[in-house]
Every structure is written in structure tokens, then in C-alpha cells.
Design a protein around this motif. Structure first.
Motif, PDB file in Angstrom:
ATOM      1  N   ILE A  40       0.859  -1.191   0.000  1.00 42.43           N
ATOM      2  CA  ILE A  40       0.000   0.000   0.000  1.00 42.43           C
ATOM      3  C   ILE A  40       0.895   1.241   0.000  1.00 42.43           C
ATOM      4  N   GLY A  41       0.579   2.155  -0.893  1.00 38.79           N
ATOM      5  CA  GLY A  41       1.371   3.369  -1.034  1.00 38.79           C
ATOM      6  C   GLY A  41       2.393   3.306  -2.152  1.00 38.79           C
ATOM      7  N   MET A  42       2.544   2.130  -2.766  1.00 34.33           N
ATOM      8  CA  MET A  42       3.507   1.988  -3.870  1.00 34.33           C
ATOM      9  C   MET A  42       2.994   2.745  -5.094  1.00 34.33           C
ATOM     10  N   PRO A  43       3.865   3.560  -5.740  1.00 35.21           N
ATOM     11  CA  PRO A  43       3.449   4.282  -6.945  1.00 35.21           C
ATOM     12  C   PRO A  43       3.158   3.328  -8.111  1.00 35.21           C
ATOM     13  N   LYS A  44       2.264   3.722  -8.970  1.00 37.83           N
ATOM     14  CA  LYS A  44       1.853   2.939 -10.133  1.00 37.83           C
ATOM     15  C   LYS A  44       3.056   2.539 -10.983  1.00 37.83           C
ATOM     16  N   GLU A  45       3.977   3.458 -11.211  1.00 40.99           N
ATOM     17  CA  GLU A  45       5.151   3.177 -12.040  1.00 40.99           C
ATOM     18  C   GLU A  45       5.998   2.057 -11.436  1.00 40.99           C
ATOM     19  N   GLU A  55      -2.780  -8.468 -16.535  1.00 39.65           N
ATOM     20  CA  GLU A  55      -3.574  -9.244 -17.484  1.00 39.65           C
ATOM     21  C   GLU A  55      -4.846  -8.488 -17.859  1.00 39.65           C
ATOM     22  N   ARG A  56      -5.439  -7.810 -16.864  1.00 39.89           N
ATOM     23  CA  ARG A  56      -6.626  -6.982 -17.093  1.00 39.89           C
ATOM     24  C   ARG A  56      -6.455  -5.676 -16.339  1.00 39.89           C
ATOM     25  N   GLN A  57      -7.066  -4.637 -16.864  1.00 39.87           N
ATOM     26  CA  GLN A  57      -7.082  -3.381 -16.134  1.00 39.87           C
ATOM     27  C   GLN A  57      -8.348  -2.608 -16.468  1.00 39.87           C
ATOM     28  N   ALA A  58      -8.774  -1.798 -15.500  1.00 35.33           N
ATOM     29  CA  ALA A  58      -9.973  -0.984 -15.674  1.00 35.33           C
ATOM     30  C   ALA A  58      -9.761   0.317 -14.907  1.00 35.33           C
ATOM     31  N   ALA A  59     -10.491   1.350 -15.320  1.00 38.78           N
ATOM     32  CA  ALA A  59     -10.415   2.643 -14.644  1.00 38.78           C
ATOM     33  C   ALA A  59     -11.825   3.170 -14.422  1.00 38.78           C
ATOM     34  N   VAL A  60     -12.052   3.685 -13.210  1.00 38.46           N
ATOM     35  CA  VAL A  60     -13.326   4.305 -12.856  1.00 38.46           C
ATOM     36  C   VAL A  60     -12.991   5.552 -12.044  1.00 38.46           C
ATOM     37  N   ASP A  61     -13.419   6.714 -12.555  1.00 35.05           N
ATOM     38  CA  ASP A  61     -13.103   7.994 -11.916  1.00 35.05           C
ATOM     39  C   ASP A  61     -11.584   8.100 -11.703  1.00 35.05           C
ATOM     40  N   ASN A  62     -11.154   8.310 -10.461  1.00 24.67           N
ATOM     41  CA  ASN A  62      -9.716   8.432 -10.208  1.00 24.67           C
ATOM     42  C   ASN A  62      -9.135   7.122  -9.663  1.00 24.67           C
ATOM     43  N   ARG A  63      -9.819   6.000  -9.901  1.00 25.23           N
ATOM     44  CA  ARG A  63      -9.343   4.684  -9.462  1.00 25.23           C
ATOM     45  C   ARG A  63      -8.989   3.827 -10.662  1.00 25.23           C
ATOM     46  N   GLU A  64      -7.920   3.026 -10.477  1.00 27.76           N
ATOM     47  CA  GLU A  64      -7.522   2.038 -11.483  1.00 27.76           C
ATOM     48  C   GLU A  64      -7.453   0.684 -10.807  1.00 27.76           C
ATOM     49  N   PHE A  65      -7.739  -0.355 -11.571  1.00 30.64           N
ATOM     50  CA  PHE A  65      -7.688  -1.722 -11.065  1.00 30.64           C
ATOM     51  C   PHE A  65      -6.802  -2.535 -11.999  1.00 30.64           C
ATOM     52  N   PHE A  66      -5.728  -3.099 -11.447  1.00 34.33           N
ATOM     53  CA  PHE A  66      -4.805  -3.942 -12.204  1.00 34.33           C
ATOM     54  C   PHE A  66      -4.939  -5.358 -11.666  1.00 34.33           C
ATOM     55  N   THR A  67      -5.218  -6.308 -12.562  1.00 35.69           N
ATOM     56  CA  THR A  67      -5.381  -7.707 -12.155  1.00 35.69           C
ATOM     57  C   THR A  67      -4.297  -8.561 -12.798  1.00 35.69           C
ATOM     58  N   TYR A  68      -3.627  -9.350 -11.958  1.00 39.92           N
ATOM     59  CA  TYR A  68      -2.567 -10.261 -12.379  1.00 39.92           C
ATOM     60  C   TYR A  68      -2.992 -11.683 -12.032  1.00 39.92           C
ATOM     61  N   ARG A  69      -2.572 -12.651 -12.854  1.00 37.19           N
ATOM     62  CA  ARG A  69      -2.871 -14.058 -12.593  1.00 37.19           C
ATOM     63  C   ARG A  69      -1.587 -14.861 -12.571  1.00 37.19           C
ATOM     64  N   SER A  70      -1.593 -15.875 -11.743  1.00 30.88           N
ATOM     65  CA  SER A  70      -0.485 -16.820 -11.693  1.00 30.88           C
ATOM     66  C   SER A  70      -1.064 -18.200 -11.424  1.00 30.88           C
ATOM     67  N   ARG A 119      -5.541   4.512  -6.355  1.00 34.49           N
ATOM     68  CA  ARG A 119      -6.245   5.787  -6.335  1.00 34.49           C
ATOM     69  C   ARG A 119      -5.193   6.874  -6.511  1.00 34.49           C
ATOM     70  N   ASN A 120      -5.419   7.742  -7.490  1.00 32.05           N
ATOM     71  CA  ASN A 120      -4.477   8.819  -7.803  1.00 32.05           C
ATOM     72  C   ASN A 120      -3.061   8.296  -8.043  1.00 32.05           C
ATOM     73  N   GLY A 121      -2.968   7.122  -8.701  1.00 31.05           N
ATOM     74  CA  GLY A 121      -1.668   6.580  -9.091  1.00 31.05           C
ATOM     75  C   GLY A 121      -0.882   5.898  -7.983  1.00 31.05           C
ATOM     76  N   VAL A 122      -1.554   5.543  -6.871  1.00 21.40           N
ATOM     77  CA  VAL A 122      -0.872   4.892  -5.747  1.00 21.40           C
ATOM     78  C   VAL A 122      -1.695   3.672  -5.314  1.00 21.40           C
ATOM     79  N   VAL A 123      -1.007   2.561  -4.985  1.00 19.08           N
ATOM     80  CA  VAL A 123      -1.707   1.347  -4.540  1.00 19.08           C
ATOM     81  C   VAL A 123      -2.441   1.647  -3.240  1.00 19.08           C
ATOM     82  N   GLU A 124      -3.740   1.335  -3.257  1.00 19.55           N
ATOM     83  CA  GLU A 124      -4.589   1.580  -2.094  1.00 19.55           C
ATOM     84  C   GLU A 124      -4.981   0.259  -1.414  1.00 19.55           C
ATOM     85  N   ARG A 125      -5.065  -0.818  -2.218  1.00 19.90           N
ATOM     86  CA  ARG A 125      -5.523  -2.098  -1.684  1.00 19.90           C
ATOM     87  C   ARG A 125      -5.053  -3.225  -2.592  1.00 19.90           C
ATOM     88  N   VAL A 126      -4.786  -4.398  -1.988  1.00 16.64           N
ATOM     89  CA  VAL A 126      -4.431  -5.596  -2.751  1.00 16.64           C
ATOM     90  C   VAL A 126      -5.361  -6.713  -2.287  1.00 16.64           C
TER      91      VAL A 126
END
Length: 161
Positions: A40-45, A55-70, A119-126
Motif C-alpha cells: 500500500i502506497g507503492m506508486p503505479k510506475e 492481465e486486465r485493467q480498468a479505470a473508474v473515476d480516479n481509481r484504477e484496477f490492475f489484475t494479475y494471474r499466476s 487511487r491517484n496513481g498509488v496502490v490503495e488495496r491488494v
């Protein structure tokens, strides 16, 4: 004499139970749990550089969701049927083919899906998900976050009194 045999049987059962519980320890699962808060707090970059392209990503307002699979598939020989003798060069019989059917294989599948909410380019939750359960899933989740965990400064573990 019966007491001695009973104590011995209880000791063997206790050792077997302790061995079973110790076998359940999964350091990768523990690290995956720690990563849920440590990232939490890690920058998007930084996330993209250590976890890669999602593998998948979505954006809603100022939130982004990045999904990875293993996922991984593990196969190992299953134990022989009860009462099976033979199938090799050993005791009690020598030679191949004696005793009926041979060994089989057991196959296990482990998978994890990790979704990072930013949120705003920073990890908020995993959040972790997948069809595997418990520490098997968490252990597979570690494969997704391990490079990112390596970037986190060493944590200080305080001993419990």
C-alpha cells in the motif's frame, strides 16, 4: 505393560500430528499476506516495473484496477494401492510386473488472481482470489508480488514477550 504401549502410541501420534502441522507452514503464503499491507502506497510506475503489465485493467473515476494471474500445475506419483507388492527390483519380490497395476499420478492445480486498486496513481488495496484455497492460493499469490516485495525496505520484526 499396556500403559507403556499406550504412552508410546500416544507419543507417535503426537509426533505425527506435529509433523503434519509443521508441513503446513508456507513461508510464501506468509509473505503474500504481508505484501497485502506492505505494498500500500507503492506508486503505479513502481508496481508496473516490478509486477509487469497486468492481465486486465480498468479505470473508474480516479481509481484504477490492475489484475494479475499466476497458476501452476503440479504432478507427483501417488502411493501404491494398499497391499501392492512388486513393480521393481526390491523386497519382497524381484522383477517387474509382479503384483498388478502400477503407480499412478496425482495432479494439483494452484492459482491466484491479485487485484491492485490504485487511487491517484498509488496502490490503495491488494485483494487475492482464485479457485485454490488457503495457503496453497496464497503461496501462488506470492509469485505475483515477490518482485515488488523485494523493493520494500527490510521490515523490523519485534520479538513478542
Amino acid at each position: 505393560m499396556k500403559d507403556r504401549a499406550m504412552r508410546r502410541a500416544l507419543a507417535v501420534a503426537a509426533l505425527a500430528a506435529a509433523g503434519t502441522l509443521a508441513g503446513c507452514a508456507n513461508p510464501a503464503a506468509d509473505e503474500a499476506l504481508v505484501a497485502q499491507t506492505a505494498l500500500i502506497g507503492m506508486p503505479k510506475e513502481t508496481l508496473l516495473s516490478c509486477a509487469g503489465v497486468p492481465e486486465r485493467q480498468a479505470a473508474v473515476d480516479n481509481r484504477e484496477f490492475f489484475t494479475y494471474r499466476s497458476s501452476r500445475l503440479v504432478s507427483y506419483p501417488s502411493p501404491p494401492p494398499l497391499g501392492y507388492y512388486g513393480g521393481g527390483w526390491g523386497w519382497p519380490y524381484h522383477g517387474y510386473g509382479y503384483g498388478g497395476a502400477g503407480y499412478g499420478y496425482e495432479v494439483s492445480s494452484y492459482d491466484c488472481e491479485a487485484t491492485f486498486s490504485l487511487r491517484n496513481g498509488v496502490v490503495e488495496r491488494v485483494v487475492y482470489g482464485g479457485t485454490s484455497g488457503g495457503s496453497a492460493r496464497l503461496g501462488q499469490c506470492y509469485a505475483i508480488v515477490q518482485n515488488c516485495v523485494a523493493l520494500i525496505p527490510q521490515r523490523t520484526i519485534k520479538p513478542t514477550p
